[in-house]
Motif scaffolding. Structure first.
Motif, short mmCIF file in Angstrom:
data_model
loop_
_atom_site.label_atom_id
_atom_site.label_comp_id
_atom_site.label_asym_id
_atom_site.label_seq_id
_atom_site.Cartn_x
_atom_site.Cartn_y
_atom_site.Cartn_z
N SER A 31 0.97 -1.22 0.06
CA SER A 31 0.18 0.04 -0.05
C SER A 31 1.00 1.30 -0.07
CB SER A 31 -0.78 0.03 1.21
OG SER A 31 -0.20 0.01 2.42
N ASP A 33 1.36 5.44 1.43
CA ASP A 33 0.78 6.52 2.32
C ASP A 33 0.71 7.76 1.37
OD1 ASP A 33 3.35 7.68 2.13
OD2 ASP A 33 3.84 7.01 4.15
N GLU A 34 0.24 8.83 2.18
CA GLU A 34 -0.06 9.85 1.30
C GLU A 34 1.12 10.74 0.90
OE1 GLU A 34 0.98 10.97 5.63
OE2 GLU A 34 -0.56 9.46 4.71
N ASN A 39 4.29 0.65 1.85
CA ASN A 39 4.30 0.03 2.92
C ASN A 39 4.02 -1.67 2.54
OD1 ASN A 39 2.24 -1.68 5.08
ND2 ASN A 39 3.82 -0.26 6.36
N HIS A 70 -0.34 0.66 9.75
CA HIS A 70 0.06 1.38 8.26
C HIS A 70 -0.75 0.69 7.31
CE1 HIS A 70 3.99 2.74 10.27
NE2 HIS A 70 2.77 3.65 10.50
N ASN A 74 -3.53 3.13 5.26
CA ASN A 74 -3.15 3.60 3.79
C ASN A 74 -4.12 3.17 2.79
OD1 ASN A 74 -0.57 4.50 4.82
ND2 ASN A 74 0.43 2.54 3.76
#
Length: 198
Positions: A31, A33-34, A39, A70, A74
């Motif tokens: 995945s 994150d912003e 991750n 996370h 995410n």
């Protein structure tokens, strides 16, 4: 013996559950994150839940303080993820991704795995995995201290050598499954059995 779940602590019940429901397939999930940091983590609470449309699920146990992992946060943030099938050739590296990586560092980097851009999602797949499924989030279910993620499979990456007459050759895939504790299993004896007809 008969064991009442309510008369045991959560850890003892967990040990009975993961020791009984075996082998369990392992979802290796990527995945982002912003900030665009990838991750990656393995999950053994994983399976198929629907075939039309194609849907799979996995569950993330939350951190001790109740905070989402996370992976779950995410996916809730951008609605996309990739699930890979774990095999004998990549299990050591994938196991390394279960480390508690420092903030801002991708587990793929720590494990020496190679990200490859996705085709239908922004999340990359991992080059070292023979099968990857690009997914879009369809449901998030809070289960006490777990987050169950259900996603629709938008596309498959499958290495050419695995496909025979439209089917996956399990012997060539060499999938790895989770047992209890630190124990894993590879495919051993297999057999065919037809469904009965009435």
């Amino acid at each position: 013996m008969y064991i009442r779940a309510a008369e045991q602590n959560a850890h003892d019940n967990y040990k009975l559950l993961i020791g009984s429901i075996i082998p369990r397939p392992i979802a290796f999930v990527t995945s982002i994150d912003e900030r665009g940091i990838v991750n990656a983590a393995p999950f053994s609470f994983f399976n198929i839940v629907n075939d039309e449309p194609l849907m799979i699920m996995f569950s993330c146990v939350r951190k001790s303080g109740g905070e989402m992992k996370h992976t779950a946060s995410n996916i809730l943030g951008n609605g996309e993820f990739v699930v890979h099938i774990v095999d004998e050739d990549n299990i050591a590296a994938i196991n390394h991704t279960s480390i508690n990586a420092p903030e801002g560092i991708s587990e793929l980097t720590l494990a020496g795995l190679t990200p490859v851009p996705g085709q239908m999602v922004k999340v990359p797949r991992v080059a070292e995995c023979k099968i990857a499924m690009e997914c879009r989030l369809t449901r998030h279910v809070e289960l006490e201290h777990c987050d169950m993620i259900i996603g629709e499979v938008l596309g498959f990456y499958v290495e050419d050598e695995l496909i025979h007459n439209g089917r996956i050759d399990a012997a060539k895939l060499k999938p790895v499954s989770r047992l209890a504790g630190a124990t894993y299993a590879a495919i051993g004896r297999t057999f065919d059995m037809d469904r009965p007809q009435y």
